[in-house]
Write a protein that holds these residues in place. Sequence first.
Motif, short mmCIF file in Angstrom:
data_model
loop_
_atom_site.label_atom_id
_atom_site.label_comp_id
_atom_site.label_asym_id
_atom_site.label_seq_id
_atom_site.Cartn_x
_atom_site.Cartn_y
_atom_site.Cartn_z
N VAL A 244 7.73 -48.67 66.41
CA VAL A 244 6.57 -48.15 67.14
C VAL A 244 5.46 -49.19 67.35
CG1 VAL A 244 7.02 -45.79 66.36
CG2 VAL A 244 5.40 -47.21 65.10
N SER A 245 5.66 -50.40 66.83
CA SER A 245 4.61 -51.41 67.01
C SER A 245 4.61 -51.94 68.44
CB SER A 245 4.86 -52.59 66.05
OG SER A 245 4.69 -52.16 64.72
N ALA A 246 3.42 -52.23 68.96
CA ALA A 246 3.30 -52.80 70.30
C ALA A 246 4.00 -54.16 70.33
CB ALA A 246 1.83 -52.95 70.66
N PRO A 247 4.56 -54.55 71.48
CA PRO A 247 5.34 -55.79 71.56
C PRO A 247 4.55 -57.02 71.12
CG PRO A 247 5.44 -54.58 73.65
CD PRO A 247 4.52 -53.84 72.75
N THR B 16 -11.21 -45.60 73.11
CA THR B 16 -10.12 -44.84 72.47
C THR B 16 -9.62 -45.65 71.27
OG1 THR B 16 -8.57 -45.84 74.01
CG2 THR B 16 -9.35 -43.64 74.56
N CYS B 17 -8.85 -44.98 70.41
CA CYS B 17 -8.45 -45.59 69.14
C CYS B 17 -7.60 -46.86 69.37
CB CYS B 17 -7.66 -44.58 68.33
SG CYS B 17 -6.99 -45.24 66.79
N PRO B 18 -8.03 -48.00 68.83
CA PRO B 18 -7.24 -49.22 69.03
C PRO B 18 -5.88 -49.15 68.33
CG PRO B 18 -9.08 -49.62 67.54
CD PRO B 18 -9.26 -48.24 68.09
N GLN B 19 -5.74 -48.23 67.37
CA GLN B 19 -4.45 -48.11 66.68
C GLN B 19 -3.46 -47.26 67.46
OE1 GLN B 19 -4.85 -50.49 64.65
NE2 GLN B 19 -4.73 -49.65 62.60
N CYS B 20 -3.88 -46.05 67.87
CA CYS B 20 -2.90 -45.13 68.47
C CYS B 20 -3.23 -44.70 69.89
CB CYS B 20 -2.72 -43.91 67.57
SG CYS B 20 -4.05 -42.71 67.69
N ALA C 156 -0.45 -42.55 58.37
CA ALA C 156 0.29 -43.46 57.49
C ALA C 156 0.67 -44.74 58.25
CB ALA C 156 1.53 -42.77 56.94
N LEU C 157 1.09 -44.59 59.50
CA LEU C 157 1.45 -45.77 60.31
C LEU C 157 0.21 -46.61 60.61
CD1 LEU C 157 4.01 -44.07 62.67
CD2 LEU C 157 4.46 -46.17 61.38
N SER C 158 -0.87 -45.94 60.96
CA SER C 158 -2.12 -46.63 61.28
C SER C 158 -2.60 -47.46 60.08
CB SER C 158 -3.16 -45.59 61.69
OG SER C 158 -4.35 -46.21 62.06
N ASP C 159 -2.41 -46.90 58.88
CA ASP C 159 -2.83 -47.60 57.67
C ASP C 159 -2.03 -48.88 57.44
OD1 ASP C 159 -4.71 -45.71 57.18
OD2 ASP C 159 -3.61 -44.69 55.59
N LEU C 160 -0.81 -48.93 57.99
CA LEU C 160 0.05 -50.10 57.77
C LEU C 160 -0.26 -51.23 58.75
CD1 LEU C 160 3.51 -48.34 57.30
CD2 LEU C 160 2.12 -49.40 55.51
N VAL C 161 -0.98 -50.91 59.81
CA VAL C 161 -1.24 -51.90 60.85
C VAL C 161 -2.62 -52.50 60.63
CG1 VAL C 161 -1.50 -52.21 63.34
CG2 VAL C 161 0.19 -50.62 62.46
N THR C 162 -2.72 -53.81 60.65
CA THR C 162 -4.04 -54.42 60.44
C THR C 162 -4.93 -54.07 61.62
OG1 THR C 162 -3.42 -56.39 61.59
CG2 THR C 162 -3.19 -56.46 59.24
N SER C 163 -6.16 -53.73 61.31
CA SER C 163 -7.09 -53.37 62.37
C SER C 163 -8.17 -54.45 62.48
CB SER C 163 -7.70 -52.00 62.11
OG SER C 163 -8.30 -52.00 60.84
N SER C 164 -7.77 -55.68 62.19
CA SER C 164 -8.76 -56.76 62.23
C SER C 164 -9.26 -56.96 63.66
CB SER C 164 -8.12 -58.06 61.74
OG SER C 164 -7.04 -58.39 62.58
N GLY C 165 -10.47 -57.45 63.78
CA GLY C 165 -11.05 -57.65 65.11
C GLY C 165 -11.78 -56.41 65.54
N ALA C 166 -12.98 -56.58 66.05
CA ALA C 166 -13.76 -55.44 66.49
C ALA C 166 -13.34 -55.08 67.91
CB ALA C 166 -15.25 -55.79 66.44
N ALA C 167 -12.49 -54.05 68.02
CA ALA C 167 -11.95 -53.70 69.33
C ALA C 167 -13.04 -53.10 70.23
CB ALA C 167 -10.79 -52.73 69.16
N ARG C 168 -13.89 -52.24 69.67
CA ARG C 168 -14.97 -51.58 70.42
C ARG C 168 -14.48 -50.89 71.68
NH1 ARG C 168 -20.43 -52.93 69.08
NH2 ARG C 168 -20.38 -53.94 67.06
N ASP D 128 -1.79 -56.54 71.75
CA ASP D 128 -1.75 -55.37 72.64
C ASP D 128 -2.46 -54.18 72.00
OD1 ASP D 128 -0.25 -56.78 74.45
OD2 ASP D 128 1.67 -55.88 73.89
N LEU D 129 -3.19 -53.42 72.82
CA LEU D 129 -3.78 -52.16 72.37
C LEU D 129 -3.25 -51.03 73.23
CD1 LEU D 129 -7.54 -53.13 71.80
CD2 LEU D 129 -5.69 -53.01 70.11
N PRO D 130 -3.04 -49.85 72.66
CA PRO D 130 -3.09 -49.59 71.23
C PRO D 130 -1.94 -50.28 70.50
CG PRO D 130 -2.18 -47.68 72.36
CD PRO D 130 -2.59 -48.66 73.43
N ARG D 131 -2.15 -50.46 69.21
CA ARG D 131 -1.16 -51.22 68.42
C ARG D 131 0.09 -50.41 68.13
NH1 ARG D 131 -6.35 -52.30 65.98
NH2 ARG D 131 -7.04 -54.37 66.62
#
Length: 286
Positions: free
Chosen positions: A58-61, A169-173, A154-166, A65-68
């Motif tokens: 499910v990770s972005a290529p 919508t959610c940069p993770q999902c 749980a998936l979102s917690d595994l993905v680094t959210s470094s960088g201020a996306a601002r 890429d956003l969302p991750r």
Amino acid sequence: MPRLQAVDPRWAQRAHRARTLCAERPHAAPLLSFYLSLLELQSPLYDPTEATRWLQAVSAPDASDLPRLRLERLPLDELSPRFGAFCRGIPETAPEPIAQAARAVSAASSETRTDLLLALLTGSDFQRTAGTLECDPAPLAFLPRGFLSPLAEALSDLVTSSGAARTPTCPQCGWPPQVSMLNDEPDALGTRRLVCALCANAWTFPRATCPACAVSGDQGLEFHVDDTTRHVRVEACRTCHRYLKSVDLRVIGLAVPLVDDLATVELDLWAAEQGLEKITPNVLGL
Ligand SMILES: [Zn+2]
Ligand SMILES: [Zn+2]
């Protein structure tokens, strides 16, 4: 309750906050009681081990890429039986439209359940399936959302959210925000974060900007505070007339934004009277 403790402290915090607010805000107690039974169903579904197994799929290529996360790539066929069990577990004390939808989905085919999961993750319309199952679309959409939310978290917690996306919508999902929160952070006082309506990720966002239409300044947000809930305010947009609530953790540090949102129904009623529309209804449809 040991399960809640064992999974992740956040689930126990949500339950604890819901119980506190049940006592403090009796008018919200029926909703919060149902939310507590929902937490019981959801917390075992927050499974970091299983999420790790699916992360690559499910990770972005590209890492930038956003969302991750591309959650529509989850093995939904594999999840369908568990979704059925989740629906069968919805208690009879649920609001009747939700209980009715849960009975219909429990009795439906496995393909129908897979279709519902996919519809939620691709933003598709629930109208047709609702017609087939003879229930309303909104409570029907509640079910796949309630079921997939812990896995998304749980998936979102595994993905680094470094960088201020601002991003609005959610940069993770990629889901819209459920609620906004204010807190003093080491590098910035009064930081505003938006909390995702699906995966509960919290990301920084400019304080005076509407996440629905990006307008700021005189035509952007105005705030409404109710005397009885000083730590929760309505952030309403003068341009697009959408709103979300903001929970100020500097006023009540023990507040849990997703739960305090559920416990302040009167602010949603006030907003509806003003002709405002919430950016995303919460998990209970408010
Ligand atoms: Zn998210
Ligand atoms: Zn707006």
